[in-house]
Scaffold this active site. Structure first.
Site, short mmCIF file in Angstrom:
data_model
loop_
_atom_site.label_atom_id
_atom_site.label_comp_id
_atom_site.label_asym_id
_atom_site.label_seq_id
_atom_site.Cartn_x
_atom_site.Cartn_y
_atom_site.Cartn_z
N GLY A 354 51.49 -47.00 45.37
CA GLY A 354 51.19 -47.75 46.58
C GLY A 354 51.90 -47.17 47.78
O GLY A 354 52.75 -46.29 47.66
N SER A 677 34.33 -41.22 52.88
CA SER A 677 33.93 -42.61 53.11
C SER A 677 33.57 -42.88 54.58
O SER A 677 33.44 -44.03 54.98
CB SER A 677 35.07 -43.56 52.69
N LYS A 720 41.53 -50.91 52.46
CA LYS A 720 40.71 -50.84 53.68
C LYS A 720 40.44 -52.24 54.23
O LYS A 720 40.44 -52.46 55.45
CB LYS A 720 39.40 -50.13 53.37
#
Length: 776
Positions: A354, A677, A720
């Site tokens: 993370g 993306s 996101k």
């Protein structure tokens, strides 16, 4: 030598003895036949034939058991002893050879032929006599078993044959060798044989002397060392001290026994300790061995802590230390539950992935506390040497064990929680690949016998609970990643950050800055303002720094202005932290033409990107700026081609690519950007710019596009979404195939956002373009 008359005389076999002519010696006779032979000799002329037995153990020898060449001797004296044995004094006279043995019943009689030595002298014999005497003299000096008087007696003899026999009688020869001399009738040959024997004996004695001197020196040194050690022990005992090396070795032996190490390791340690005791303290190797023994003693081999398998208590501790992170907590509680049922499960190997500041390291510390295990942490950031993991070999100067063994020593138990921090920051060069060395450490099937180059003995790591942390999973080699259970930790929502600040960060910083809880109060609206306007991060590290800044200023106010209490509100925040650093949210104040908001995933969590498109007069050139990577450039090319293919349907000039250059820009220009993306975001901005219709400011989008307009799935939807939530967006357009990922998003975030799953670009345009958008 001449022959004499044949004689018939009694036979006396000798055991282990041979008599030369001219020899005078005592004999003890006990066998019945021998006694009768002596008695017969005394009745006649006192002559008797003496010959040696081939085998001294034969009690009743016959013709084949004796040598046929012997000595005719005269019995000078005979005395009966109390035990029945007869002691006789005999003098050897001449060599003789048995012609025939006659059995007289009670004794043997033999017919012998005697031989006389040829004692005539010539130059050769004279030379042989001198050589023989010289060699015999040297032999006497080296041997020291024959007196000097013997040599004085010998050198006065003039007959060569008699001289040779006398010297032979004084040499320490076996019966066989003496018999060979006795059987040598020729005097010259006999002297040559004796000279050869004397020369050999002299060399053997010289060699014996050398060996003896060497052994003596060695024994003297050993005895001296032993004596000095015993003296040292006695002195130390009298003084009541154990400071010498002896006491040190005894103390180390005791510690080795107490370490309860495996048998093979214990035996190795004792061998090294034995070497250490014998090597002087001034030797460099002494320090190396001592250091090695100290490491073996210091390592935990059997000591372990007992796991607290109370599931409810562990859950309470994890919740006390961390807000959120439900997946990780659930995994730890599952491990505890299985351990409680089986009591034999191997330590799991977890990898927490993370962005920075989300609590990966502190979570590992909480896991150790919930299990009541020791906690040890090593940082792997920047490690590029394999020996950092496996250790250095003891032959190197300054050798040490690797970080794994060092960590185990620090832990003091065989089952700690072992944190491998920043495992994605390792690199490799000519010194080896440390990530490859970690493969053995992190493989539950192999780490039972982990081999460190310094320790050299297998060490059991199977009971260790390894936890690794990383920011970016893509930089971890695939074989290493395969050995770990990956648990992703996304960034926190504003609500979670608020709770973390109130329940953990503010309390911690007040305590660290010497304040009391009553002296500082930060209101919720102020905390939320710090989160929105002074930080932009996935974790809470910057938030903690801002709270620390408030605490420092509060400490100054309390000490200088003598205030008893400071209350921080949103309005007063600028007094403590200065002007706002960020604008809350990234959405535009109104809908913009040619600007679309994309959602990106970075190693620091999610982020929003404003993708801008501007058509300018030209010849259809596509210009890309913003430090884009290859994948993102290809997304832009695909979006451009897609818009060209359906330009007529969208009401865009068919030949726009011949009249305009299309400039696509992604701020910030200095920050590298890449990833698959941004396709639908670029396509939406292109359509908006070319059609003159604005993009809705509250919409954020993510997804890859194909040339036919299909929307492909992406990764990192949770991160996101959190970035979109932070930016104040209210609608998220995402690929339909990512609907399964909505379960990972916190309910508080899902409730404040509208999620629009799409599978084609047509759906994206319907939700993203402001006003009524109809395809012509």
């Amino acid at each position: 030598m001449s022959e004499e008359d044949v004689k018939t005389i009694p036979l006396l076999p000798l055991r282990g003895l041979l008599v030369f002519p001219t020899m005078v010696l005592h004999l003890d006779v006990g066998r019945e036949r021998s006694v009768h032979a002596l008695e017969k000799a005394m009745l006649d002329e006192h002559f008797i034939f003496l010959t040696a037995q081939k085998d001294a153990t034969v009690e009743e020898p016959d013709e084949d058991d004796i040598y046929h060449m012997g000595t005719v001797a005269q019995v000078k004296q005979m005395l009966k002893l109390p035990n029945g044995t007869i002691r006789v004094l005999v003098e050897g006279l001449k060599r003789a050879k048995i012609e025939k043995i006659i059995d007289k019943g009670t004794y043997y009689s033999v017919i012998v032929k005697t031989f006389e030595d040829d004692n005539t002298k010539d130059l050769e014999k004279e030379a042989l006599i001198r050589t023989m005497l010289d060699f015999f003299h040297q032999y006497i000096k080296i041997s020291k078993k024959i007196s000097a008087e013997t040599f004085a007696t010998v050198q006065d003899i003039e007959e060569p044959g008699r001289l040779a026999d006398l010297i032979a009688s004084h040499l320490p020869l076996k019966i066989k060798e003496k018999q060979a001399i006795l059987e040598t009738i020729d005097v010259k040959e006999r002297m040559n044989r004796i000279i050869t024997i004397l020369n050999n004996e002299k060399e053997v004695l010289q060699l014996e002397k050398k060996i003896g001197q060497r052994v003596k020196r060695s024994m003297e040194r050993t005895q001296k060392e032993y004596f000095l050690r015993e003296q040292m022990k006695a002195i130390q005992k009298e003084l009541g001290e154990k400071e010498g090396k002896t006491g040190e070795v005894e103390n180390l032996k005791k510690k080795l026994k107490e370490a309860k190490m495996p048998k093979h390791v214990y035996e190795t340690a004792l061998k090294e300790l034995d070497r250490y005791e014998k090597i002087p303290n001034t030797s460099a190797e002494s320090a190396v061995i001592r250091n090695y023994i100290d490491w073996l003693i210091a390592l935990p081999w059997s000591k372990s802590t007992t796991d607290d398998l109370n599931i409810q208590r562990a859950e309470r501790i994890l919740n006390e230390d961390h807000y959120g992170l439900e997946k990780v907590k659930e995994r730890v509680l599952e491990y505890l539950a299985v351990q409680k049922l089986t009591n034999s499960m191997k330590g799991p190997i977890l990898c927490l992935v993370g962005p920075p500041g989300v609590g990966k390291t502190s979570l590992a510390r909480s896991i150790a506390r919930s299990l009541k295990r020791k906690f040890v942490r090593i940082s792997l950031g920047g490690v590029r040497d394999e020996s950092e993991i496996r250790g250095h070999r003891r032959t190197y100067v300054g050798a040490m064990p690797g970080r794994i063994i060092q960590g185990m020593k620090k832990a003091g138990t065989i089952n700690p929680v072992f944190l491998l921090d920043e495992i994605d920051k390792m690199s490799s060069d000519f010194r080896g690949d440390p990530s490859a060395a970690l493969l053995e450490v992190l493989d539950p099937e192999q780490n039972k016998n982990f081999s460190d180059h310094y320790i050299e003995e297998p060490y059991d790591l199977s009971k260790v609970m390894f936890i690794a942390t990383a920011n970016d999973l893509s930089t971890i080699p695939i074989p290493l990643r395969d050995r770990m259970e990956i648990i992703s930790i996304a960034g926190y929502t504003e609500i979670e950050k608020l709770h973390i600040a109130k329940d953990y960060l503010i309390i911690k910083q007040i305590e660290e800055h010497g304040l009391k809880k009553s002296q500082l109060q930060i209101r919720d609206d102020a905390i939320m303002a710090i989160i929105r306007y002074y930080t932009r991060e996935a974790g809470v590290r910057e938030l903690e720094r801002k709270i620390a800044s408030i605490c420092r200023k509060t400490a100054r106010i309390i000490t200088s202005e003598e205030k008893k209490r400071v209350i921080v509100t949103e309005k007063k925040l600028e007094e403590f932290l200065g002007k706002k650093l960020y604008r809350y949210g990234q959405k535009e104040s109104n809908d913009q033409i040619g600007v679309a908001t994309g959602l990106a995933y970075t190693v620091f969590g999610g982020d929003t990107l404003q993708i801008e498109v501007a058509p300018v007069p030209g010849k259809g050139k596509l210009v890309l700026t913003g430090k884009l990577g290859d994948v993102m450039k290809e997304s832009a090319q695909a979006a451009f081609s897609y818009v060209r293919s359906i330009s007529e349907k969208l009401g865009i000039e068919k030949d726009f690519h011949e009249k305009y250059d299309i400039h696509i820009h992604v701020p910030e220009g200095a920050v590298p950007k890449d990833g698959p993306s941004a396709g639908i975001t670029i396509a939406t901005a292109l359509v908006s710019a070319l059609s003159g219709k604005p993009v809705r400011r509250e919409v954020g989008m993510t997804g890859e596009i194909t040339l036919r307009g299909r929307v492909l799935p992406i990764g990192g939807l949770k991160e996101k979404t959190l970035s979109a939530h932070r930016a104040g967006l209210t609608k998220i357009i995402f690929p339909k195939e990512n609907e399964k990922d909505l379960d990972d998003i916190p309910e508080s975030v899902k409730n404040s956002l509208t999620f629009v799953p799409v599978s084609h670009m047509d759906e994206v345009l319907q939700h993203a373009i402001a006003g009524e958008f109809n395809e012509d």
